[in-house]
Design a protein around this motif. Structure first.
Motif, PDB file in Angstrom:
ATOM      1  N   TYR A  56      -3.162  13.699   2.369  1.00 10.13           N
ATOM      2  CA  TYR A  56      -2.561  12.442   1.923  1.00 10.13           C
ATOM      3  C   TYR A  56      -3.421  11.269   2.368  1.00 10.13           C
ATOM      4  N   LEU A  57      -3.716  10.376   1.463  1.00  7.91           N
ATOM      5  CA  LEU A  57      -4.504   9.201   1.820  1.00  7.91           C
ATOM      6  C   LEU A  57      -3.623   7.968   1.862  1.00  7.91           C
ATOM      7  N   ARG A  58      -3.093   7.587   0.704  1.00  3.76           N
ATOM      8  CA  ARG A  58      -2.307   6.368   0.644  1.00  3.76           C
ATOM      9  C   ARG A  58      -1.586   6.312  -0.684  1.00  3.76           C
ATOM     10  N   VAL A  59      -0.641   5.409  -0.770  1.00  2.00           N
ATOM     11  CA  VAL A  59       0.033   5.069  -2.014  1.00  2.00           C
ATOM     12  C   VAL A  59      -0.443   3.665  -2.366  1.00  2.00           C
ATOM     13  N   MET A  60      -0.765   3.426  -3.625  1.00  2.00           N
ATOM     14  CA  MET A  60      -1.258   2.114  -4.055  1.00  2.00           C
ATOM     15  C   MET A  60      -0.174   1.412  -4.860  1.00  2.00           C
ATOM     16  N   PHE A  61       0.049   0.132  -4.535  1.00  2.00           N
ATOM     17  CA  PHE A  61       1.013  -0.695  -5.247  1.00  2.00           C
ATOM     18  C   PHE A  61       0.284  -1.863  -5.896  1.00  2.00           C
ATOM     19  N   THR A  62       0.617  -2.180  -7.137  1.00  6.75           N
ATOM     20  CA  THR A  62       0.111  -3.377  -7.794  1.00  6.75           C
ATOM     21  C   THR A  62       1.082  -4.509  -7.511  1.00  6.75           C
ATOM     22  N   VAL A  63       0.556  -5.639  -7.068  1.00 10.23           N
ATOM     23  CA  VAL A  63       1.386  -6.777  -6.670  1.00 10.23           C
ATOM     24  C   VAL A  63       0.919  -8.036  -7.398  1.00 10.23           C
ATOM     25  N   GLU A  64       1.779  -9.048  -7.422  1.00 11.81           N
ATOM     26  CA  GLU A  64       1.430 -10.305  -8.092  1.00 11.81           C
ATOM     27  C   GLU A  64       0.533 -11.190  -7.236  1.00 11.81           C
ATOM     28  N   ASP A  65       0.785 -11.249  -5.930  1.00 16.28           N
ATOM     29  CA  ASP A  65       0.050 -12.163  -5.047  1.00 16.28           C
ATOM     30  C   ASP A  65      -0.283 -11.427  -3.755  1.00 16.28           C
ATOM     31  N   ILE A  66      -1.483 -10.864  -3.702  1.00 14.13           N
ATOM     32  CA  ILE A  66      -1.875 -10.035  -2.568  1.00 14.13           C
ATOM     33  C   ILE A  66      -1.935 -10.829  -1.262  1.00 14.13           C
ATOM     34  N   ASP A  67      -2.412 -12.073  -1.333  1.00 10.91           N
ATOM     35  CA  ASP A  67      -2.527 -12.886  -0.115  1.00 10.91           C
ATOM     36  C   ASP A  67      -1.154 -13.162   0.494  1.00 10.91           C
ATOM     37  N   GLU A  68      -0.208 -13.525  -0.346  1.00 10.11           N
ATOM     38  CA  GLU A  68       1.144 -13.839   0.127  1.00 10.11           C
ATOM     39  C   GLU A  68       1.810 -12.597   0.719  1.00 10.11           C
ATOM     40  N   LEU A  69       1.665 -11.449   0.044  1.00  9.32           N
ATOM     41  CA  LEU A  69       2.298 -10.225   0.537  1.00  9.32           C
ATOM     42  C   LEU A  69       1.659  -9.764   1.843  1.00  9.32           C
ATOM     43  N   VAL A  70       0.347  -9.792   1.945  1.00  8.09           N
ATOM     44  CA  VAL A  70      -0.326  -9.389   3.184  1.00  8.09           C
ATOM     45  C   VAL A  70       0.137 -10.273   4.339  1.00  8.09           C
ATOM     46  N   ALA A  71       0.254 -11.571   4.110  1.00 11.90           N
ATOM     47  CA  ALA A  71       0.721 -12.483   5.167  1.00 11.90           C
ATOM     48  C   ALA A  71       2.133 -12.104   5.612  1.00 11.90           C
ATOM     49  N   ARG A  72       3.018 -11.787   4.669  1.00  9.27           N
ATOM     50  CA  ARG A  72       4.392 -11.394   5.032  1.00  9.27           C
ATOM     51  C   ARG A  72       4.411 -10.074   5.787  1.00  9.27           C
ATOM     52  N   LEU A  73       3.594  -9.117   5.359  1.00  8.98           N
ATOM     53  CA  LEU A  73       3.571  -7.811   6.020  1.00  8.98           C
ATOM     54  C   LEU A  73       3.005  -7.915   7.434  1.00  8.98           C
ATOM     55  N   ILE A  74       2.006  -8.754   7.629  1.00  6.47           N
ATOM     56  CA  ILE A  74       1.445  -8.955   8.971  1.00  6.47           C
ATOM     57  C   ILE A  74       2.509  -9.541   9.897  1.00  6.47           C
ATOM     58  N   LYS A  75       3.348 -10.425   9.369  1.00  7.67           N
ATOM     59  CA  LYS A  75       4.415 -11.020  10.182  1.00  7.67           C
ATOM     60  C   LYS A  75       5.410  -9.981  10.682  1.00  7.67           C
ATOM     61  N   ILE A  76       5.545  -8.840   9.981  1.00  8.87           N
ATOM     62  CA  ILE A  76       6.472  -7.802  10.445  1.00  8.87           C
ATOM     63  C   ILE A  76       5.721  -6.635  11.096  1.00  8.87           C
ATOM     64  N   GLY A  77       4.458  -6.880  11.492  1.00 15.66           N
ATOM     65  CA  GLY A  77       3.741  -5.899  12.301  1.00 15.66           C
ATOM     66  C   GLY A  77       2.693  -5.064  11.594  1.00 15.66           C
ATOM     67  N   ALA A  78       2.479  -5.252  10.301  1.00 14.10           N
ATOM     68  CA  ALA A  78       1.453  -4.485   9.594  1.00 14.10           C
ATOM     69  C   ALA A  78       0.068  -4.992   9.991  1.00 14.10           C
ATOM     70  N   GLN A  79      -0.931  -4.146   9.771  1.00 16.65           N
ATOM     71  CA  GLN A  79      -2.308  -4.518  10.102  1.00 16.65           C
ATOM     72  C   GLN A  79      -3.197  -4.292   8.894  1.00 16.65           C
ATOM     73  N   GLY A 102       2.270   3.142  11.107  1.00 19.88           N
ATOM     74  CA  GLY A 102       0.886   3.430  10.766  1.00 19.88           C
ATOM     75  C   GLY A 102       0.685   3.985   9.371  1.00 19.88           C
ATOM     76  N   ILE A 103       1.712   3.929   8.522  1.00 16.27           N
ATOM     77  CA  ILE A 103       1.588   4.433   7.153  1.00 16.27           C
ATOM     78  C   ILE A 103       0.556   3.587   6.410  1.00 16.27           C
ATOM     79  N   LEU A 104      -0.407   4.258   5.789  1.00 11.58           N
ATOM     80  CA  LEU A 104      -1.466   3.578   5.060  1.00 11.58           C
ATOM     81  C   LEU A 104      -1.050   3.393   3.604  1.00 11.58           C
ATOM     82  N   ILE A 105      -1.145   2.159   3.119  1.00 11.35           N
ATOM     83  CA  ILE A 105      -0.884   1.872   1.708  1.00 11.35           C
ATOM     84  C   ILE A 105      -2.038   1.036   1.172  1.00 11.35           C
ATOM     85  N   GLY A 106      -2.166   1.021  -0.132  1.00 11.02           N
ATOM     86  CA  GLY A 106      -3.127   0.170  -0.794  1.00 11.02           C
ATOM     87  C   GLY A 106      -2.387  -0.883  -1.592  1.00 11.02           C
TER      88      GLY A 106
END
Length: 152
Positions: free
Chosen positions: A93-116, A138-142
């Motif tokens: 298993y490598l990762r699951v990939m999600f298509t999103v509308e605004d990658i910058d906004e989502l990454v910022a929100r995920l970092i706020k809840i502990g994602a890296q 530690g779940i890896l996603i794209g």
């Protein structure tokens, strides 16, 4: 696909330590909790080959209703190995990939809840902006944001 009679892919399964943390993470991405249940009994063990098993699952669904992620917490038997911090070139298993509308906004929100963020957000030709992120446990996603060249 008609030749091999494949109808659809139902879901991808990920074994987690904390269903609550994983549900929170995937809800933040935009998936919806479809249901939560205990799976146990002789029939379930025959499917997985684990014999007597007791598993709590949560089914997450994408907004379009077409893709699902099955999160499983094994109560019995306990998980036997842990690949959560393996690099992206690990077999299996490598990762699951999600298509999103605004990658910058989502990454910022995920970092706020502990994602890296793994590496950085990069652009692939004139098509996508992409990144890998490690979330709950530690779940890896794209994540991929399609670039709209007609957008001003």
């Amino acid at each position: 696909m008609a030749e091999n009679k494949l109808i659809r892919m139902d879901n991808v399964g990920i074994v987690v330590e904390s269903l609550d943390n994983a549900i929170l993470f995937f809800t933040e991405i935009g998936l919806k909790l479809e249901g939560r249940a205990i799976i146990e009994g002789e029939w379930a063990g025959r499917v997985t080959g684990l014999g007597d098993q007791h598993v709590e699952i949560a089914m997450m669904v994408t907004p379009d209703g077409h893709s699902r992620l099955e999160l499983s917490k094994f109560l019995h038997p306990a998980p036997v190995s842990d690949h959560r911090i393996s690099p992206v070139n690990t077999l299996g298993y490598l990762r699951v990939m999600f298509t999103v509308e605004d990658i910058d906004e989502l990454v910022a929100r995920l970092i706020k809840i502990g994602a890296q963020l793994v590496g950085e957000i990069v652009q692939y030709q004139d098509s996508y902006r992409l990144c890998y992120i490690r979330g709950a446990e530690g779940i890896l996603i794209g994540l991929a944001e399609q670039i709209d060249l007609n957008k001003d």
